[in-house]
Design a protein around this motif. Structure first.
Motif, PDB file in Angstrom:
ATOM      1  N   ARG A 195       3.997   1.535  -1.197  1.00 37.68           N
ATOM      2  CA  ARG A 195       4.650   1.637  -2.514  1.00 37.68           C
ATOM      3  C   ARG A 195       3.687   2.046  -3.621  1.00 37.68           C
ATOM      4  O   ARG A 195       4.053   2.795  -4.519  1.00 37.68           O
ATOM      5  CB  ARG A 195       5.249   0.288  -2.903  1.00 37.68           C
ATOM      6  CG  ARG A 195       6.536  -0.035  -2.274  1.00 37.68           C
ATOM      7  CD  ARG A 195       6.978  -1.383  -2.790  1.00 37.68           C
ATOM      8  NE  ARG A 195       8.363  -1.599  -2.503  1.00 37.68           N
ATOM      9  CZ  ARG A 195       8.914  -2.789  -2.409  1.00 37.68           C
ATOM     10  NH1 ARG A 195       8.192  -3.876  -2.594  1.00 37.68           N
ATOM     11  NH2 ARG A 195      10.190  -2.916  -2.143  1.00 37.68           N
ATOM     12  N   SER A 196       2.478   1.520  -3.575  1.00 32.81           N
ATOM     13  CA  SER A 196       1.521   1.724  -4.667  1.00 32.81           C
ATOM     14  C   SER A 196       0.859   3.089  -4.643  1.00 32.81           C
ATOM     15  O   SER A 196       0.218   3.477  -5.611  1.00 32.81           O
ATOM     16  CB  SER A 196       0.431   0.649  -4.617  1.00 32.81           C
ATOM     17  OG  SER A 196      -0.397   0.862  -3.487  1.00 32.81           O
ATOM     18  N   GLY A 197       0.986   3.805  -3.537  1.00 29.52           N
ATOM     19  CA  GLY A 197       0.294   5.077  -3.407  1.00 29.52           C
ATOM     20  C   GLY A 197      -1.137   4.901  -2.922  1.00 29.52           C
ATOM     21  O   GLY A 197      -1.889   5.869  -2.830  1.00 29.52           O
ATOM     22  N   GLN A 198      -1.548   3.671  -2.612  1.00 26.87           N
ATOM     23  CA  GLN A 198      -2.903   3.388  -2.144  1.00 26.87           C
ATOM     24  C   GLN A 198      -3.126   3.917  -0.719  1.00 26.87           C
ATOM     25  O   GLN A 198      -4.251   3.989  -0.270  1.00 26.87           O
ATOM     26  CB  GLN A 198      -3.165   1.890  -2.179  1.00 26.87           C
ATOM     27  CG  GLN A 198      -3.068   1.296  -3.555  1.00 26.87           C
ATOM     28  CD  GLN A 198      -4.426   1.109  -4.192  1.00 26.87           C
ATOM     29  OE1 GLN A 198      -5.440   1.125  -3.517  1.00 26.87           O
ATOM     30  NE2 GLN A 198      -4.433   0.945  -5.488  1.00 26.87           N
ATOM     31  N   SER A 199      -2.045   4.234  -0.043  1.00 27.51           N
ATOM     32  CA  SER A 199      -2.154   4.816   1.295  1.00 27.51           C
ATOM     33  C   SER A 199      -1.950   6.321   1.163  1.00 27.51           C
ATOM     34  O   SER A 199      -0.824   6.812   1.112  1.00 27.51           O
ATOM     35  CB  SER A 199      -1.090   4.216   2.220  1.00 27.51           C
ATOM     36  OG  SER A 199      -1.102   4.895   3.446  1.00 27.51           O
ATOM     37  N   ILE A 200      -3.050   7.050   1.108  1.00 24.86           N
ATOM     38  CA  ILE A 200      -2.978   8.501   0.912  1.00 24.86           C
ATOM     39  C   ILE A 200      -2.229   9.166   2.060  1.00 24.86           C
ATOM     40  O   ILE A 200      -1.466  10.101   1.853  1.00 24.86           O
ATOM     41  CB  ILE A 200      -4.390   9.084   0.750  1.00 24.86           C
ATOM     42  CG1 ILE A 200      -4.999   8.561  -0.553  1.00 24.86           C
ATOM     43  CG2 ILE A 200      -4.363  10.599   0.760  1.00 24.86           C
ATOM     44  CD1 ILE A 200      -6.438   8.887  -0.745  1.00 24.86           C
TER      45      ILE A 200
ATOM     46  N   SER B 228       0.250   8.078   3.562  1.00 24.45           N
ATOM     47  CA  SER B 228       1.685   7.811   3.432  1.00 24.45           C
ATOM     48  C   SER B 228       2.276   8.377   2.153  1.00 24.45           C
ATOM     49  O   SER B 228       3.388   8.021   1.778  1.00 24.45           O
ATOM     50  CB  SER B 228       1.928   6.299   3.463  1.00 24.45           C
ATOM     51  OG  SER B 228       1.506   5.766   4.681  1.00 24.45           O
ATOM     52  N   THR B 229       1.542   9.249   1.481  1.00 21.93           N
ATOM     53  CA  THR B 229       2.035   9.818   0.234  1.00 21.93           C
ATOM     54  C   THR B 229       2.211  11.316   0.415  1.00 21.93           C
ATOM     55  O   THR B 229       1.228  12.017   0.656  1.00 21.93           O
ATOM     56  CB  THR B 229       1.048   9.536  -0.913  1.00 21.93           C
ATOM     57  OG1 THR B 229       0.821   8.124  -0.972  1.00 21.93           O
ATOM     58  CG2 THR B 229       1.580  10.012  -2.238  1.00 21.93           C
ATOM     59  N   PRO B 230       3.404  11.832   0.342  1.00 17.39           N
ATOM     60  CA  PRO B 230       4.649  11.091   0.210  1.00 17.39           C
ATOM     61  C   PRO B 230       5.088  10.516   1.558  1.00 17.39           C
ATOM     62  O   PRO B 230       4.712  11.022   2.610  1.00 17.39           O
ATOM     63  CB  PRO B 230       5.640  12.146  -0.277  1.00 17.39           C
ATOM     64  CG  PRO B 230       5.127  13.434   0.295  1.00 17.39           C
ATOM     65  CD  PRO B 230       3.626  13.287   0.335  1.00 17.39           C
TER      66      PRO B 230
ATOM     67  N   ARG C 199       0.831  -1.213   0.000  1.00 17.56           N
ATOM     68  CA  ARG C 199       0.000   0.000   0.000  1.00 17.56           C
ATOM     69  C   ARG C 199       0.864   1.262   0.000  1.00 17.56           C
ATOM     70  O   ARG C 199       0.546   2.246  -0.650  1.00 17.56           O
ATOM     71  CB  ARG C 199      -0.947   0.002   1.196  1.00 17.56           C
ATOM     72  CG  ARG C 199      -2.024  -1.034   1.087  1.00 17.56           C
ATOM     73  CD  ARG C 199      -2.920  -1.024   2.331  1.00 17.56           C
ATOM     74  NE  ARG C 199      -3.886  -2.077   2.273  1.00 17.56           N
ATOM     75  CZ  ARG C 199      -5.024  -2.018   1.587  1.00 17.56           C
ATOM     76  NH1 ARG C 199      -5.311  -0.933   0.896  1.00 17.56           N
ATOM     77  NH2 ARG C 199      -5.857  -3.029   1.583  1.00 17.56           N
TER      78      ARG C 199
END
Length: 167
Positions: free
Chosen positions: A78-83, A85-87, A76
């Motif tokens: 790495r994929s950007g699926q965790s908003i 955690s982005t960035p 999640r």
């Protein structure tokens, strides 16, 4: 070199390596530090000096009952699926005061203290988290691995999101 000194050196290297891989975002190498059946648990505080005792019946800040749960979390991130955690924030972990106990031929417990400095790009703020670790280590064909990571977060007023890389 005595057995205790050797165990301390081996445990220290594993804990330092784990922290380094988190900070470098070397997710595959970080995951490789854990056994397939590992448990990763950060209990919640249920009082001023009392932690929850059962991750399956009480609230936990983070709980994964196996490496598959950690792998899903990394996917999640790495994929950007965790908003949240982005960035991914920049982090620097320090692991200190490492002690080993219950040293056996194929297992040992490593106690330590930790601090994680985290810079959050979205808010341009730095947060510091700190606490205690209790790692249960198991000797495998590939060397020592983490069979259980128990994390006590001492400053549990969390002003932002909290994830595996913050602790």
């Amino acid at each position: 070199m005595t057995d205790l000194v050797k165990a301390l050196a081996e445990a220290s290297q594993l804990l330092y390596r784990e922290a380094y891989y988190l900070d470098a975002r070397r997710w595959d190498e970080w995951l490789a530090q854990f056994t397939d059946d590992c448990e990763f648990w950060m209990p919640a505080w249920k009082g001023e000096h009392e932690l929850t005792e059962n991750p399956k019946r009480e609230i936990s800040l983070i709980y994964y009952g196996s490496r598959a749960g950690l792998e899903d979390r990394v996917w999640r991130i790495r994929s950007g699926q965790s908003i949240a955690s982005t960035p991914v924030p920049r982090t620097t972990h320090t692991v200190n005061n490492i002690l080993v106990e219950d040293v056996g031929a194929d297992s040992m417990t490593a106690l330590s203290t930790w601090t994680a400095h985290c810079f959050f790009h979205k808010t341009n703020k730095t947060e510091v988290f700190f606490g205690d670790y209790r790692h249960t280590l198991r000797r495998t064909a590939d060397g020592w691995k983490i069979a259980r990571k128990y994390v006590v977060l001492k400053n549990d007023y969390v002003p932002t999101m909290l994830d595996i890389y913050n602790i």
